[in-house]
Motif scaffolding. Sequence first.
Motif, PDB file in Angstrom:
ATOM      1  N   ASP A   1       0.823  -1.222   0.000  1.00  0.00           N
ATOM      2  CA  ASP A   1       0.000   0.000   0.000  1.00  0.00           C
ATOM      3  C   ASP A   1       0.854   1.269   0.000  1.00  0.00           C
TER       4      ASP A   1
ATOM      5  N   HIS B   1       0.647   3.465  -2.415  1.00  0.00           N
ATOM      6  CA  HIS B   1      -0.340   4.487  -2.790  1.00  0.00           C
ATOM      7  C   HIS B   1       0.281   5.783  -3.287  1.00  0.00           C
TER       8      HIS B   1
ATOM      9  N   ASP C   1      -1.221  -2.313  -4.357  1.00  0.00           N
ATOM     10  CA  ASP C   1      -1.672  -0.926  -4.238  1.00  0.00           C
ATOM     11  C   ASP C   1      -0.483   0.038  -4.222  1.00  0.00           C
TER      12      ASP C   1
ATOM     13  N   HIS D   1      -6.745  -0.896  -5.956  1.00  0.00           N
ATOM     14  CA  HIS D   1      -6.529   0.412  -6.598  1.00  0.00           C
ATOM     15  C   HIS D   1      -5.745   0.264  -7.902  1.00  0.00           C
TER      16      HIS D   1
ATOM     17  N   HIS E   1      -2.906  -9.626  -1.664  1.00  0.00           N
ATOM     18  CA  HIS E   1      -3.181  -8.219  -1.357  1.00  0.00           C
ATOM     19  C   HIS E   1      -4.233  -8.158  -0.242  1.00  0.00           C
TER      20      HIS E   1
ATOM     21  N   HIS F   1      -3.576  -4.386   2.219  1.00  0.00           N
ATOM     22  CA  HIS F   1      -4.918  -3.867   1.952  1.00  0.00           C
ATOM     23  C   HIS F   1      -5.574  -3.080   3.084  1.00  0.00           C
TER      24      HIS F   1
ATOM     25  N   HIS G   1      -4.084  -1.517   5.565  1.00  0.00           N
ATOM     26  CA  HIS G   1      -3.217  -0.407   6.017  1.00  0.00           C
ATOM     27  C   HIS G   1      -3.004  -0.426   7.536  1.00  0.00           C
TER      28      HIS G   1
HETATM   29 ZN    ZN Z   1      -4.448   0.208  -0.120  1.00  0.00          ZN
END
Ligand code: ZN
Length: 242
Positions: A8, A10, A36, A63, A115, A148, A150
Motif C-alpha cells: 500500500d 499508494h 496498491d 486500486h 493483497h 490492503h 493499512h
Molecule cells: Zn491500499
Amino acid sequence: MRAAVISDVHANLVALEAVLAAIDAASVDELWCLGDTVGYGPRPNECCELVRARATTCLCGNHDLAVRGTIDLAEFSGDAGVAARWSRGVLADDALAWLCSLAPAGEAHGVALFHGSARDPVWEYVLSDEAAIATLVLTEEPLVLVGHSHVALEVALRRSTLEGGLAPAGTELELGEARWLLNPGSVGQPRDGDPRAAFLLLDLDAQTARFERVDYDVEQTQAQMREAELPESLVVRLSAGQ
Ligand code: ZN
C-alpha cells in the motif's frame, strides 16, 4: 534469506524513498510488495518505476486494478474514485503495462502472499479473527502475508487458538511453532494511528519478523497532493495516520 515486505505505497513517493533507504540499511536479499502501488497519492509513475526496479515479487491491489482498468471505477466511492480517476489520467504507458502484468496473489520462498486475503485476494480486509482463520484455513504455508487494510497486524494460530493483534513499531516475533498471518502495514497511507511509513523485515533462516516504521516528510507529500488537486480528505488523513 532476509526479505523486506512493503504494501500500500499508494503513490506516496516521499514515504517510499524513506522506506527504501531504511531497507537498504538493513541489507536484505529480496523486496516483496503486496500491492496498491498507486491510488490516493500524487506520484504514481515514480512509485511504479521504483517498485518495479526494486521488488523481486510484486502483487497488484484493488486500486492498481481500478487504475489499470480491470475494475470499474464505479466500484470506488467518493474520494477514492476521484483519486483513481486522476491516477488513470496521469499514468504513463510503461507504468500501466507493468501494473497489467501483476496478480493479487502470489508466493515467494514458501510464503503465501495476498493483497487482501486468501478468500478474496482483491477486496477482503483481514481485520477480524474470523477473516484471519478463513485465510489460514485456505492456505498451507506456515507464513501468510496480506496487505490492503493499512493496519500492521500479527496473528498466530497455535493448534486451534488464535492470538495476536496490532503490531506497533518495534514488534518482534519468533516464527515457527505456529502458523502466522502478518500485515506489514502501509507505506503511503497508514491507518493504525501511527503516521510513519510501515514495512516488515523477515529473516526466513532465523525465523524472525520485525515491524518497522520510518519518519518521512508528510508535509512534502501533502503539498504534492494539493498541487495535483487531489481530495483534501486524503491529504489531511496522512498527518493522523488514520
Ligand atoms: Zn491500499
